[in-house]
Design a protein around this motif. Sequence first.
Motif, PDB file in Angstrom:
ATOM      1  N   ARG A 149       0.761  -1.155  -0.170  1.00  0.00           N
ATOM      2  CA  ARG A 149       0.090  -0.055   0.080  1.00  0.00           C
ATOM      3  C   ARG A 149       0.834   1.164   0.050  1.00  0.00           C
ATOM      4  NH1 ARG A 149      -3.135  -3.077  -1.299  1.00  0.00           N
ATOM      5  NH2 ARG A 149      -5.249  -3.833  -0.592  1.00  0.00           N
ATOM      6  N   ILE A 150       0.379   2.393  -0.593  1.00  0.00           N
ATOM      7  CA  ILE A 150       0.841   3.482  -0.665  1.00  0.00           C
ATOM      8  C   ILE A 150      -0.054   4.484   0.037  1.00  0.00           C
ATOM      9  CG2 ILE A 150       1.992   5.354  -2.200  1.00  0.00           C
ATOM     10  CD1 ILE A 150       2.433   3.156  -4.491  1.00  0.00           C
ATOM     11  N   TYR A 151       0.681   5.375   1.132  1.00  0.00           N
ATOM     12  CA  TYR A 151      -0.196   6.180   1.843  1.00  0.00           C
ATOM     13  C   TYR A 151       0.039   7.661   1.381  1.00  0.00           C
ATOM     14  CZ  TYR A 151      -1.190   1.639   4.240  1.00  0.00           C
ATOM     15  OH  TYR A 151      -1.560   0.785   4.695  1.00  0.00           O
ATOM     16  N   ILE A 152      -0.789   8.428   1.085  1.00  0.00           N
ATOM     17  CA  ILE A 152      -0.545   9.993   0.514  1.00  0.00           C
ATOM     18  C   ILE A 152      -1.307  10.816   1.351  1.00  0.00           C
ATOM     19  CG2 ILE A 152      -0.260  11.468  -1.237  1.00  0.00           C
ATOM     20  CD1 ILE A 152      -0.549   8.781  -3.154  1.00  0.00           C
ATOM     21  N   GLY A 153      -0.678  11.721   2.045  1.00  0.00           N
ATOM     22  CA  GLY A 153      -1.204  12.815   2.751  1.00  0.00           C
ATOM     23  C   GLY A 153      -1.672  13.828   1.733  1.00  0.00           C
ATOM     24  N   VAL A 154      -2.901  14.219   1.985  1.00  0.00           N
ATOM     25  CA  VAL A 154      -3.554  15.398   1.325  1.00  0.00           C
ATOM     26  C   VAL A 154      -4.317  16.242   2.147  1.00  0.00           C
ATOM     27  CG1 VAL A 154      -3.594  13.981  -0.861  1.00  0.00           C
ATOM     28  CG2 VAL A 154      -5.689  14.103   0.495  1.00  0.00           C
ATOM     29  N   PRO A 155      -4.846  17.163   2.041  1.00  0.00           N
ATOM     30  CA  PRO A 155      -5.648  18.217   2.863  1.00  0.00           C
ATOM     31  C   PRO A 155      -6.929  17.567   3.192  1.00  0.00           C
ATOM     32  CG  PRO A 155      -4.793  19.605   1.236  1.00  0.00           C
ATOM     33  CD  PRO A 155      -4.468  18.238   0.854  1.00  0.00           C
ATOM     34  N   GLY A 156      -7.022  17.068   4.457  1.00  0.00           N
ATOM     35  CA  GLY A 156      -7.996  16.516   4.959  1.00  0.00           C
ATOM     36  C   GLY A 156      -8.213  14.980   4.859  1.00  0.00           C
ATOM     37  N   GLN A 157      -7.433  14.489   4.503  1.00  0.00           N
ATOM     38  CA  GLN A 157      -7.442  12.952   4.376  1.00  0.00           C
ATOM     39  C   GLN A 157      -6.158  12.170   4.040  1.00  0.00           C
ATOM     40  OE1 GLN A 157      -9.833  11.490   1.052  1.00  0.00           O
ATOM     41  NE2 GLN A 157      -9.664  13.520  -0.023  1.00  0.00           N
ATOM     42  N   VAL A 158      -6.258  11.106   4.252  1.00  0.00           N
ATOM     43  CA  VAL A 158      -5.040  10.094   3.717  1.00  0.00           C
ATOM     44  C   VAL A 158      -5.627   9.169   2.542  1.00  0.00           C
ATOM     45  CG1 VAL A 158      -3.546   8.359   4.294  1.00  0.00           C
ATOM     46  CG2 VAL A 158      -3.994   9.945   6.173  1.00  0.00           C
ATOM     47  N   ILE A 159      -4.922   9.161   1.472  1.00  0.00           N
ATOM     48  CA  ILE A 159      -5.233   8.443   0.418  1.00  0.00           C
ATOM     49  C   ILE A 159      -4.483   7.170   0.349  1.00  0.00           C
ATOM     50  CG2 ILE A 159      -5.201   8.479  -2.208  1.00  0.00           C
ATOM     51  CD1 ILE A 159      -5.772  11.261  -2.434  1.00  0.00           C
ATOM     52  N   VAL A 160      -5.007   6.302   0.083  1.00  0.00           N
ATOM     53  CA  VAL A 160      -4.381   4.707   0.199  1.00  0.00           C
ATOM     54  C   VAL A 160      -4.586   4.130  -1.372  1.00  0.00           C
ATOM     55  CG1 VAL A 160      -4.531   2.700   1.307  1.00  0.00           C
ATOM     56  CG2 VAL A 160      -5.343   4.621   2.486  1.00  0.00           C
ATOM     57  N   CYS A 161      -3.304   3.906  -1.544  1.00  0.00           N
ATOM     58  CA  CYS A 161      -3.248   3.421  -3.217  1.00  0.00           C
ATOM     59  C   CYS A 161      -2.518   2.096  -2.990  1.00  0.00           C
ATOM     60  CB  CYS A 161      -2.389   4.220  -4.151  1.00  0.00           C
ATOM     61  SG  CYS A 161      -2.854   5.958  -4.265  1.00  0.00           S
ATOM     62  N   ASN A 162      -3.063   0.980  -4.256  1.00  0.00           N
ATOM     63  CA  ASN A 162      -2.332  -0.095  -4.332  1.00  0.00           C
ATOM     64  C   ASN A 162      -1.076   0.038  -5.040  1.00  0.00           C
ATOM     65  OD1 ASN A 162      -3.084   0.162  -7.095  1.00  0.00           O
ATOM     66  ND2 ASN A 162      -4.878  -1.326  -7.033  1.00  0.00           N
ATOM     67  N   ASP A 163      -0.339  -1.322  -5.299  1.00  0.00           N
ATOM     68  CA  ASP A 163       0.827  -1.054  -6.014  1.00  0.00           C
ATOM     69  C   ASP A 163       0.773  -0.639  -7.252  1.00  0.00           C
ATOM     70  OD1 ASP A 163       3.752  -1.994  -5.511  1.00  0.00           O
ATOM     71  OD2 ASP A 163       3.436  -3.074  -7.511  1.00  0.00           O
ATOM     72  N   ALA A 164      -0.294  -0.544  -7.787  1.00  0.00           N
ATOM     73  CA  ALA A 164      -0.453   0.109  -9.176  1.00  0.00           C
ATOM     74  C   ALA A 164      -0.663   1.417  -9.167  1.00  0.00           C
ATOM     75  CB  ALA A 164      -1.296  -0.803 -10.048  1.00  0.00           C
ATOM     76  N   ALA A 165      -0.652   2.098  -8.005  1.00  0.00           N
ATOM     77  CA  ALA A 165      -1.072   3.450  -7.649  1.00  0.00           C
ATOM     78  C   ALA A 165      -2.610   4.078  -7.980  1.00  0.00           C
ATOM     79  CB  ALA A 165       0.060   4.491  -8.618  1.00  0.00           C
ATOM     80  N   GLU A 166      -3.345   2.892  -7.767  1.00  0.00           N
ATOM     81  CA  GLU A 166      -4.867   3.119  -7.871  1.00  0.00           C
ATOM     82  C   GLU A 166      -5.235   3.320  -6.451  1.00  0.00           C
ATOM     83  OE1 GLU A 166      -5.741  -0.015 -11.641  1.00  0.00           O
ATOM     84  OE2 GLU A 166      -5.588  -0.733  -9.608  1.00  0.00           O
ATOM     85  N   VAL A 167      -6.301   4.424  -6.465  1.00  0.00           N
ATOM     86  CA  VAL A 167      -6.771   4.651  -5.251  1.00  0.00           C
ATOM     87  C   VAL A 167      -7.772   3.357  -4.658  1.00  0.00           C
ATOM     88  CG1 VAL A 167      -8.065   6.131  -3.842  1.00  0.00           C
ATOM     89  CG2 VAL A 167      -6.574   7.170  -5.549  1.00  0.00           C
ATOM     90  N   VAL A 168      -7.699   2.891  -3.498  1.00  0.00           N
ATOM     91  CA  VAL A 168      -8.233   1.920  -2.980  1.00  0.00           C
ATOM     92  C   VAL A 168      -9.153   2.294  -1.695  1.00  0.00           C
ATOM     93  CG1 VAL A 168      -6.966   0.103  -3.869  1.00  0.00           C
ATOM     94  CG2 VAL A 168      -6.372   1.002  -1.655  1.00  0.00           C
ATOM     95  N   ASP A 169      -8.578   3.556  -1.138  1.00  0.00           N
ATOM     96  CA  ASP A 169      -9.386   3.819   0.085  1.00  0.00           C
ATOM     97  C   ASP A 169      -8.973   5.227   0.431  1.00  0.00           C
ATOM     98  OD1 ASP A 169     -10.959   3.832   2.263  1.00  0.00           O
ATOM     99  OD2 ASP A 169      -9.957   2.219   3.382  1.00  0.00           O
ATOM    100  N   ARG A 170      -9.949   5.871   1.223  1.00  0.00           N
ATOM    101  CA  ARG A 170      -9.557   7.326   1.720  1.00  0.00           C
ATOM    102  C   ARG A 170     -10.045   7.263   3.082  1.00  0.00           C
ATOM    103  NH1 ARG A 170      -9.378  11.204  -2.388  1.00  0.00           N
ATOM    104  NH2 ARG A 170      -9.911  10.386  -4.498  1.00  0.00           N
ATOM    105  N   TRP A 171      -9.042   7.716   4.091  1.00  0.00           N
ATOM    106  CA  TRP A 171      -9.522   8.137   5.428  1.00  0.00           C
ATOM    107  C   TRP A 171      -9.343   9.425   5.750  1.00  0.00           C
ATOM    108  CZ3 TRP A 171      -4.514   4.679   7.361  1.00  0.00           C
ATOM    109  CH2 TRP A 171      -4.838   3.377   6.881  1.00  0.00           C
ATOM    110  N   PRO A 172     -10.383   9.831   6.082  1.00  0.00           N
ATOM    111  CA  PRO A 172     -10.923  11.613   6.435  1.00  0.00           C
ATOM    112  C   PRO A 172     -10.276  11.814   7.848  1.00  0.00           C
ATOM    113  CG  PRO A 172     -12.854  10.002   6.657  1.00  0.00           C
ATOM    114  CD  PRO A 172     -11.804   9.340   6.121  1.00  0.00           C
ATOM    115  N   ILE A 173      -9.632  12.835   7.849  1.00  0.00           N
ATOM    116  CA  ILE A 173      -9.341  13.465   9.013  1.00  0.00           C
ATOM    117  C   ILE A 173     -10.293  14.551   9.491  1.00  0.00           C
ATOM    118  CG2 ILE A 173      -7.392  14.583  10.215  1.00  0.00           C
ATOM    119  CD1 ILE A 173      -6.602  12.090   8.773  1.00  0.00           C
TER     120      ILE A 173
END
Length: 298
Positions: A149-173
Amino acid sequence: MDQPDDKMNSSRNRTQTTPSQGERPHRALLASSLVTGLLLAALAVGVYALYHMDNWSRSVETAEQRPQLDLSAHIDIPEDLLAYDELRRANLSLETPVGIATGADGSIYVVGDTTLQVLHSDNSTSQAELDSEPTCVAASQHNETADRRIYIGVPGQVIVCNDAAEVVDRWPIDSAKSILTGIAVWGDHVFVADAGQRVVLHFGADGQLIGMIGKADPDRQMPGFVIPSPHFDLVVDQDVILHVVNPGARRIESFSFDGQLQSFWGQGGSKLADFFGCCNPAELARLRVGRWVSAEEG
């Protein structure tokens, strides 16, 4: 009869043009006073000029005696302290890269602008567009590709991507103050540094918030993190300890995963082992051999 009149007129003329005995001392006194005043004024100007010239020379001497900031020892680094050489250089398509992380297979993930760029171990590159401007990135260290998994911080949430850089989840802050500045991953634990809230958010692999670490608690004599600017980083090491930068205190604080402070180290100063400036280090990493690498601002 004409002569007496001429004499009288002549006498009148002499009386009008010749100063009286009382006027002569008065005029002499006035002239003397004027000269004395001019001399006193000239003397005052001279004294004033000498006084200020003396003060100016003293100020110059004082300025020369003031301690000077010598940064040559920090600019001219001895060659015996240069322990690493550049092995590889990759061109990025990003104008403003803001975060970097490494994956289990040696890939390097870089985020910036609205893009995730991947530098693969075979020297190929790929990238994926994001719908927000990223601020930080981390990658899980699972050996199995499906679990990465790749975890990317953006304003207001964490974006979770798979190994192919596809978004699989979002964690709101759930905070308008949130400013995400760093992410560290260990197994199913994801730690997110939030400079806006001045805490570390502890998530499970499912995105559920487990707790907050480092929150100020006067009852426990915990002052909390001092974060003057959005530079707030963290690292998990092989001893399963979370290390968090406290930039305003210029030190590293170590926590157990349940948020208990274990130890801290570091101090402000200008020596090689010190953290310089008002609020450092800005970035932190730890090598597998146990050595620390820090980047400092200012």
